[in-house]
Design a protein around this motif. Structure first.
Motif, PDB file in Angstrom:
ATOM      1  N   SER A 180      41.569   9.555 -22.766  1.00  0.00           N
ATOM      2  CA  SER A 180      40.411  10.023 -22.007  1.00  0.00           C
ATOM      3  C   SER A 180      39.123   9.653 -22.733  1.00  0.00           C
ATOM      4  O   SER A 180      39.141   9.235 -23.900  1.00  0.00           O
ATOM      5  CB  SER A 180      40.474  11.537 -21.834  1.00  0.00           C
ATOM      6  N   ARG A 206      36.901   0.477  -7.520  1.00  0.00           N
ATOM      7  CA  ARG A 206      38.105   0.606  -6.703  1.00  0.00           C
ATOM      8  C   ARG A 206      39.170  -0.323  -7.275  1.00  0.00           C
ATOM      9  O   ARG A 206      38.996  -1.536  -7.311  1.00  0.00           O
ATOM     10  CB  ARG A 206      37.792   0.243  -5.254  1.00  0.00           C
ATOM     11  N   MET A 246      43.657   6.788 -14.165  1.00  0.00           N
ATOM     12  CA  MET A 246      43.149   8.088 -13.735  1.00  0.00           C
ATOM     13  C   MET A 246      42.609   8.882 -14.919  1.00  0.00           C
ATOM     14  O   MET A 246      41.588   9.571 -14.810  1.00  0.00           O
ATOM     15  CB  MET A 246      44.245   8.868 -13.002  1.00  0.00           C
ATOM     16  N   ARG A 268      31.006   6.392 -16.924  1.00  0.00           N
ATOM     17  CA  ARG A 268      30.480   6.985 -15.691  1.00  0.00           C
ATOM     18  C   ARG A 268      30.612   6.014 -14.525  1.00  0.00           C
ATOM     19  O   ARG A 268      30.776   6.435 -13.370  1.00  0.00           O
ATOM     20  CB  ARG A 268      29.024   7.416 -15.882  1.00  0.00           C
ATOM     21  N   ARG A 269      30.573   4.727 -14.802  1.00  0.00           N
ATOM     22  CA  ARG A 269      30.720   3.738 -13.739  1.00  0.00           C
ATOM     23  C   ARG A 269      32.168   3.611 -13.278  1.00  0.00           C
ATOM     24  O   ARG A 269      32.431   3.070 -12.193  1.00  0.00           O
ATOM     25  CB  ARG A 269      30.171   2.380 -14.192  1.00  0.00           C
ATOM     26  N   GLY A 300      39.130   8.048 -15.790  1.00  0.00           N
ATOM     27  CA  GLY A 300      38.092   8.492 -14.864  1.00  0.00           C
ATOM     28  C   GLY A 300      37.935   7.631 -13.629  1.00  0.00           C
ATOM     29  O   GLY A 300      36.979   7.815 -12.866  1.00  0.00           O
ATOM     30  N   VAL A 301      38.870   6.679 -13.422  1.00  0.00           N
ATOM     31  CA  VAL A 301      38.849   5.899 -12.180  1.00  0.00           C
ATOM     32  C   VAL A 301      39.266   6.823 -11.048  1.00  0.00           C
ATOM     33  O   VAL A 301      40.359   7.393 -11.067  1.00  0.00           O
ATOM     34  CB  VAL A 301      39.803   4.688 -12.274  1.00  0.00           C
ATOM     35  N   SER A 302      38.422   6.994 -10.066  1.00  0.00           N
ATOM     36  CA  SER A 302      38.712   7.971  -9.009  1.00  0.00           C
ATOM     37  C   SER A 302      39.344   7.348  -7.774  1.00  0.00           C
ATOM     38  O   SER A 302      39.920   8.067  -6.950  1.00  0.00           O
ATOM     39  CB  SER A 302      37.429   8.708  -8.608  1.00  0.00           C
ATOM     40  N   THR A 303      39.256   6.018  -7.618  1.00  0.00           N
ATOM     41  CA  THR A 303      39.843   5.360  -6.458  1.00  0.00           C
ATOM     42  C   THR A 303      40.881   4.359  -6.940  1.00  0.00           C
ATOM     43  O   THR A 303      40.556   3.284  -7.444  1.00  0.00           O
ATOM     44  CB  THR A 303      38.775   4.630  -5.619  1.00  0.00           C
ATOM     45  N   SER A 305      34.017   5.820 -12.153  1.00  0.00           N
ATOM     46  CA  SER A 305      34.233   6.626 -10.950  1.00  0.00           C
ATOM     47  C   SER A 305      33.818   5.896  -9.677  1.00  0.00           C
ATOM     48  O   SER A 305      34.164   6.332  -8.571  1.00  0.00           O
ATOM     49  CB  SER A 305      33.476   7.952 -11.056  1.00  0.00           C
ATOM     50  N   THR A 306      33.097   4.787  -9.821  1.00  0.00           N
ATOM     51  CA  THR A 306      32.603   4.069  -8.647  1.00  0.00           C
ATOM     52  C   THR A 306      33.434   2.838  -8.308  1.00  0.00           C
ATOM     53  O   THR A 306      33.235   2.246  -7.246  1.00  0.00           O
ATOM     54  CB  THR A 306      31.144   3.625  -8.874  1.00  0.00           C
TER      55      THR A 306
END
Length: 337
Positions: free
Chosen positions: A322, A17, A68, A11-12, A71-74, A14-15
């Protein structure tokens, strides 16, 4: 780690960079048929048939698609791509993944987008035709690339450095400029995967396999991934590089060495046929994401090892892993931990 601890760490992701600089490529997979009974009217030569073409990101791009999938969003990319057919497909894939490409230079001339063709002939990979292997980046463009990277580093938690090709974006004459940037951004975690110039990078964790480690030390590689050999020669290399070392040992697992600790995870006994292409990229992406999210080296090794175990079971592709796939594997192999 428990399944709930793994999920909390993911979950972390996604935060954080993450940036990736290096040699971006496409992998082009297709089925090849050579016995067609057809000849070209123009040349009289046999005509081969291709079918089921599909393109995926390769080299540094495979690191990106692994990030990606985790779950890495940036995710930012810094590098070069040609303004050609393959380059447009690479940009299309980046766009579909939500990758940030402001530091991806699109070159109209003098640069072929790097491509590995991977024809499947009767279930086996046939001879490749590769594009972009003779690219040469001008000093002026490299200076622009470093200036853009400097701006980018102020925004990043992690930077992954990739060097794949014989004529790379980052060669031995250019590592000094990269090392200067590494020294100027001590809060950024740096992870390097460099086939030819890894001995020159400073201030980054270097990922190697046993053959690369032997090549860097100019010694013979071991017949097997002997742990004592890896520890002894890994520490000998670190005496030169002055940085942490991440050693992938194939089915034997992964070893991490730094000034303070030595961490080891054994490979998982996987059934059936395996495809190890791209597994190192999976380890790099997972390790980077874990440390960026605050994991310990031991935790990062545990998850990177399972992520690689997921991808090597995906045949004829540079696979990704994933959270759901990693948790399923964790439940299979660690349910009694």
């Amino acid at each position: 780690m428990t399944s709930s601890e793994i999920s909390a760490l993911f979950r972390r992701f996604s935060t954080i960079r993450v940036g990736v600089i290096g040699d971006f490529a496409l992998d082009l997979y297709f089925t090849l048929q050579t016995q067609t009974g057809e000849q070209s009217l123009e040349t009289g030569r046999d005509v081969f048939w291709g079918s089921q073409p599909r393109a995926s990101l390769g080299a540094a791009g495979n690191v990106v698609q692994n990030l990606m999938a985790l779950g890495v969003s940036t995710c930012h990319v810094a590098g070069c791509v040609g303004n050609d057919l393959f380059g447009r497909e690479m940009q299309n894939i980046f766009g579909s993944l939500g990758v940030l490409t402001q530091q991806l230079h699109i070159l109209d001339s003098g640069w072929d987008t790097c491509l590995y063709t991977k024809p499947n002939l009767n279930g086996q990979e046939a001879n490749r035709i590769d594009f972009g292997i003779a690219n040469t980046l001008s000093d002026a463009l490299f200076t622009d690339l470093m200036a853009g990277l400097e701006q980018l580093l102020a925004q990043l938690d992690v930077l992954i450095i990739n060097q794949q090709f014989a004529n790379p974006l980052l060669n031995k004459h250019r590592i000094a400029a990269l090392n200067e940037l590494i020294a100027r951004f001590p809060t950024v975690r740096f992870l390097a995967d460099m086939r030819d110039v890894g001995t020159l990078v400073r201030g980054a964790t270097l990922k190697v396999n046993t053959k690369e480690l032997a090549d860097f030390l100019a010694i013979d590689a071991p017949d097997s991934d002997d742990l004592d050999w890896c520890i002894r020669h890994g520490n000998a290399f670190r005496a030169q590089s002055k940085g942490p070392l991440l050693i992938t040992r194939g089915p034997a697992g992964i070893l991490y060495l730094d000034d303070d600790e030595q961490q080891l995870v054994d490979g998982l006994p996987l059934p059936g046929e395996l495809d190890t292409v791209g597994a190192g990229d999976t380890v790099v992406a997972t390790w980077a994401a874990c440390l960026g999210a605050g994991a310990t080296p031991a935790q990062a090794l545990h998850i990177a090892n399972m992520a690689a175990a997921v991808t090597v079971q995906k045949l004829h592709q540079t696979g990704t892993a994933s959270l759901s796939e990693i948790l399923a594997l964790h439940d299979t192999y660690h349910s009694n931990d």
